[in-house]
Enzyme design. Structure first.
Site, short mmCIF file in Angstrom:
data_model
loop_
_atom_site.label_atom_id
_atom_site.label_comp_id
_atom_site.label_asym_id
_atom_site.label_seq_id
_atom_site.Cartn_x
_atom_site.Cartn_y
_atom_site.Cartn_z
N ASP A 156 3.82 -2.43 -3.28
CA ASP A 156 2.92 -3.69 -3.98
C ASP A 156 1.59 -3.72 -3.35
OD1 ASP A 156 1.79 -5.85 -4.85
OD2 ASP A 156 3.35 -7.31 -3.83
N GLU A 159 -5.46 -1.89 -5.70
CA GLU A 159 -5.89 -0.65 -6.51
C GLU A 159 -6.30 0.47 -5.40
OE1 GLU A 159 -5.77 -1.63 -9.92
OE2 GLU A 159 -4.83 -3.12 -8.51
N PRO A 163 -8.12 -0.01 1.36
CA PRO A 163 -7.02 0.10 2.39
C PRO A 163 -6.00 0.99 1.75
CG PRO A 163 -7.21 -2.14 2.05
CD PRO A 163 -8.46 -1.59 1.48
#
Lengths: 276, 276
Positions: A156, A159, A163
């Site tokens: 999860d 984009e 990071p």
């Protein structure tokens, strides 16, 4: 200040815009720019680097579809890992599965967890559950150090900028394969087919080279670019399209049903073409 | 002028915004405010009363899904009527069906037809076909004067404000029933379940009181509110969910497939609840 509108440019030339009641919190964390905003249309909203991550009103779609599709595909998901997902929404859904004994959340940014608990309490509601372990750590490294451990891994992420850039690489998918048990399944959010066709095509290709069963499925999320979001599944053994009917349990949802589970894999022609 | 962005407020507090290259035409017609605009992201775009009607880039979704679902449900759609749809996109798709002998388009606003031909030529491409009759007329009145005439009627209207307000009434659906043959089918666009739940609920209720088979289906249209669009079918005899496999013909599409035909009727739980 009154009369403020927040606009996210989802591409160079297109975006969404929404009326803001007030800003709840803004902070430059060690990893990204975090904003919590109260909006008129969508309730409280988490932004990372200016992009909508989740809103109180439509969050259920994303969180249900990330969690329940792989978890109902696996006949006995006992040990699960969520990479990213610091808002806690995927964990909340994971905990609806009675087979799950342990759920580990690894998010690189502790501030996301902290402010989600404060401003998105019904999303973060599962993070204090005794089956849940929360680690503030690098998901890529956590995966690299895990072996034959998880039944289901859910990525999860944000984009593939900032990071999360490592979480869209073939090396990461290879690491996930190693971290999964021999019948494990993973899912990752893989952006939208209208503006990010090349990304979906690349992820499909990479995952296919590692997992014998690779599938793409879709859900409608109004506050995400194009309103149509894609998820890629890689599975070692179980096919999400061949789930025995008795494996679906009754759980409380607002989007997911066992019929949606199947229909979500039926792709519009132009999306189907991205998986070939 | 450079640096212009067009914003459509889809609700009081939410909208989409897009970069505009140039305005091609604007006109107050007898019925509505018509604008043709060239955009960076979506190509040429038709606005009526400030609302996005169609864009070159994503028009295929709406037009394919309005036309092919009812037309493949009917075993022999020879005589079809399109109410509204002056841009010609539904007609273009209708003409892909070899059984269709005659297609009548009735749009109240001749200016929509005129400027679609000029600025959206690949959408309006079917309007000159010899099987097509174009009438500039009131769709409500045309329906009221027709009896036992059409196999399939497609209502491609604007939102239920302005000239289309009559097209969302129970009286209109009763008129459609009369205008259809004894085994006829109709479909209407019925807005989106995120912002217009009450409208969908009302249309479902009204159509159910007139047609023995009433169904709701969905498609993803990025430039329409919430990205998730609904269509309501009323059918006297044929169930869109029970189409014999051999009835699906190979036609060229970008969104519709015979699998999408079925999957489009599988509704997220919160949408399913609107049909009860």
């Amino acid at each position: 200040m009154a009369g403020l509108w927040f606009t996210e440019k989802q591409t160079e030339n297109f975006g969404i815009t929404m009326k803001v009641k007030r800003t709840l919190h803004t902070e430059k964390t060690d990893f990204q720019y975090l904003e919590m905003v109260e909006t008129e249309e969508w309730g409280n909203m988490l932004l990372l680097d200016g992009m909508v991550m989740t809103t109180q009103r439509d969050e259920f779609v994303y969180h249900e579809m990330v969690a329940h599709v792989p978890l109902f595909t696996h006949p006995n998901p006992e040990n699960v890992l969520v990479v990213g997902g610091g808002d806690g929404g995927v964990i909340r859904e994971v905990l609806k599965h009675p087979n799950v004994k342990k759920a580990t959340l690894v998010d690189i940014d502790g501030k996301v967890i902290e402010y989600s608990k404060k401003y998105l309490p019904e999303i973060a509601s599962g993070l204090e559950d005794e089956r849940v372990e929360v680690k503030v750590d690098d998901g890529f490294m956590h995966i690299a150090q895990s072996e034959n451990e998880y039944d289901v891994i859910m990525v999860d992420s944000t984009e593939p900028v900032g990071p999360a850039v490592n979480l869209f690489t073939k090396g990461f998918y290879a690491g996930i394969s190693k971290a999964l048990k021999e019948d494990g399944i993973f899912v990752a959010q893989t952006d939208n087919p209208w503006f990010k066709a090349d990304l979906i095509r690349k992820v499909q290709k990479d995952v296919k080279e590692i997992f014998p069963i690779t599938r793409l499925y879709l859900a409608n999320i109004p506050t995400y670019p194009s309103g149509l979001w894609s998820f890629t599944i890689g599975s070692k053994k179980y096919d999400p399209l061949a789930v025995p009917d008795e494996q679906f349990l009754d759980i409380e949802t607002k989007y997911y049903t066992k019929e949606i589970h199947k229909a979500a894999f039926v792709l519009p022609k132009f999306v189907q073409d991205l998986t070939k």
